[in-house]
Design a protein around this motif. Structure first.
Motif, PDB file in Angstrom:
ATOM      1  N   ARG A  26       0.806  -1.208   0.000  1.00 12.67           N
ATOM      2  CA  ARG A  26       0.000   0.000   0.000  1.00 12.67           C
ATOM      3  C   ARG A  26       0.845   1.268   0.000  1.00 12.67           C
ATOM      4  N   VAL A  27       0.280   2.303  -0.630  1.00  9.97           N
ATOM      5  CA  VAL A  27       0.803   3.656  -0.517  1.00  9.97           C
ATOM      6  C   VAL A  27      -0.144   4.427   0.395  1.00  9.97           C
ATOM      7  N   VAL A  28       0.435   5.119   1.374  1.00  3.45           N
ATOM      8  CA  VAL A  28      -0.359   5.859   2.353  1.00  3.45           C
ATOM      9  C   VAL A  28       0.041   7.328   2.315  1.00  3.45           C
ATOM     10  N   ILE A  29      -0.936   8.224   2.448  1.00  2.00           N
ATOM     11  CA  ILE A  29      -0.663   9.648   2.612  1.00  2.00           C
ATOM     12  C   ILE A  29      -1.052  10.050   4.029  1.00  2.00           C
ATOM     13  N   THR A  30      -0.133  10.739   4.711  1.00  8.74           N
ATOM     14  CA  THR A  30      -0.358  11.234   6.072  1.00  8.74           C
ATOM     15  C   THR A  30      -0.422  12.755   6.048  1.00  8.74           C
TER      16      THR A  30
END
Length: 366
Positions: A307-311
């Motif tokens: 997964r790619v996650v944006i915070t």
């Protein structure tokens, strides 16, 4: 989008902090204001895993380095001319240049210098290929094969010495775990930085003479080109992550360092204060890549959890952070890189693909 707070600590978020947010129907932002699912705009598939990717500083090109030993230069599509709301199947990138035998081994890293005139690739064949790049014609000019490393070259970055008008490259990896500083004009390595005791997995510069390195030895080191030794070291202890460090990035002001770790953690470190702000876990497996967006509003992270996650980095960073999975591969994610201007990013994976992701409706500011 609101202007970035002058301080990244001590500013309260506009939304209540939570760890996972649902999306608002018919919107391309979540209830927290974070972007939601990105769409795969274009996709390149190779015969083997793809590790390395980099955008040209102009944003008009990107380079892909593969485990099948090749390097490809691709044209970045004009997303303003694409109906992003109706795209469902990614198209193939326009490949402008292919080098099927860029190295004798897998391409582990690649990058352009800040002016876009130089391009380099590093490999597990222990060499770096340093090339002149002519962006207007998308052609490779003079090139050198550099052999100063005695192990896999895992990462490389370029440093600009504006005083002496010289260009230097910093590179590191396995073998003796030295960090090499090389003159890009002569190809001569004129300085070694020592201190790491296991392979160097990440390098990052935020301008000037400063850069940071991270390693499988669980340490992060800060360097100044003018100093012989590290000017600061973050060692594993009760307050930091006690796990190999796979990736680092620093905000444009040089105040906040973010590191990704093998134990699936992400650490926020206040450089000026010399303290850990917090450690959180937005992934379920090893974090391989962390990068700030252009204005440091958001953090992009990719993991072996596919997964790619944006915070969201816009509020009080001592509070629980809001983050959201925005993209997914079919296998481990190895690297993610933001476009220098648009709110798009590239990701590479063990599923043998490199993918350019965009929001269904483009956002200009990040």
């Amino acid at each position: 989008m609101a202007m970035r707070p002058q301080s990244m600590m001590g500013q309260h978020m506009m939304q209540p902090p939570s760890h996972h947010m649902g999306s608002m129907p018919g919107s391309n932002v979540s209830a927290s204001g974070l972007p939601v699912q990105f769409i795969p705009l274009c996709r390149y598939e190779d015969s083997q895993a793809i590790r390395a990717v980099a955008f040209h500083p102009s944003g008009r090109h990107f380079v892909i380095g593969t485990n099948s030993k090749q390097m490809l230069l691709c044209k970045y599509p004009d997303i303003r001319k694409i109906n992003l709301s109706q795209r469902s199947i990614p198209f193939n990138p326009e490949i402008l240049l292919t080098r099927p035998k860029q190295h004798r081994g897998s391409v582990y890293c690649c990058g352009f210098n800040p002016t876009g005139e130089l391009l380099a690739t590093g490999s597990n064949d222990k060499t770096i290929r340093l090339m002149a790049f002519h962006a207007d014609e998308c052609k490779i000019g003079a090139e050198m094969e550099l052999t100063m490393h005695d192990g896999t070259v895992r990462e490389l970055i370029f440093m600009e010495d504006s005083i002496n008008r010289s260009k230097a490259m910093v590179s590191g990896g396995a073998g003796n775990c030295h960090i090499c500083l090389t003159d890009c004009t002569t190809g001569q390595t004129f300085k070694d930085f020592t201190g790491h005791t296991a392979p160097i997995l990440g390098l990052y510069t935020w301008g000037g003479c400063s850069f940071a390195s991270c390693s499988a030895d669980k340490s992060i080191r800060f360097w100044d080109l003018r100093a012989a030794n590290a000017v600061n070291v973050i060692l594993p202890n009760a307050k930091t992550s006690n796990s190999p460090v796979t990736s680092v990035c620093v905000d444009p002001h040089g105040k906040l360092l973010i590191s990704g770790h093998e134990d699936a953690s992400v650490m926020l470190y206040d450089i000026n204060g010399g303290r850990v702000v917090q450690i959180f876990r937005p992934h379920g497996d090893e974090v391989r890549t962390v990068r700030f967006s252009n204005a440091a509003y958001y953090l992009l992270s990719g993991s072996y959890d596919k997964r790619v996650v944006i915070t969201d980095m816009r509020g009080d960073l001592t509070l629980p952070l809001m983050y959201l999975p925005v993209a997914e591969h079919n296998d481990k994610i190895i690297q993610c890189r933001w476009h220098p201007h648009d709110f798009t990013f590239l990701s590479t994976s063990a599923d043998r693909t490199a993918v350019l992701w965009s929001l269904p409706l483009s956002h200009a500011n990040s």
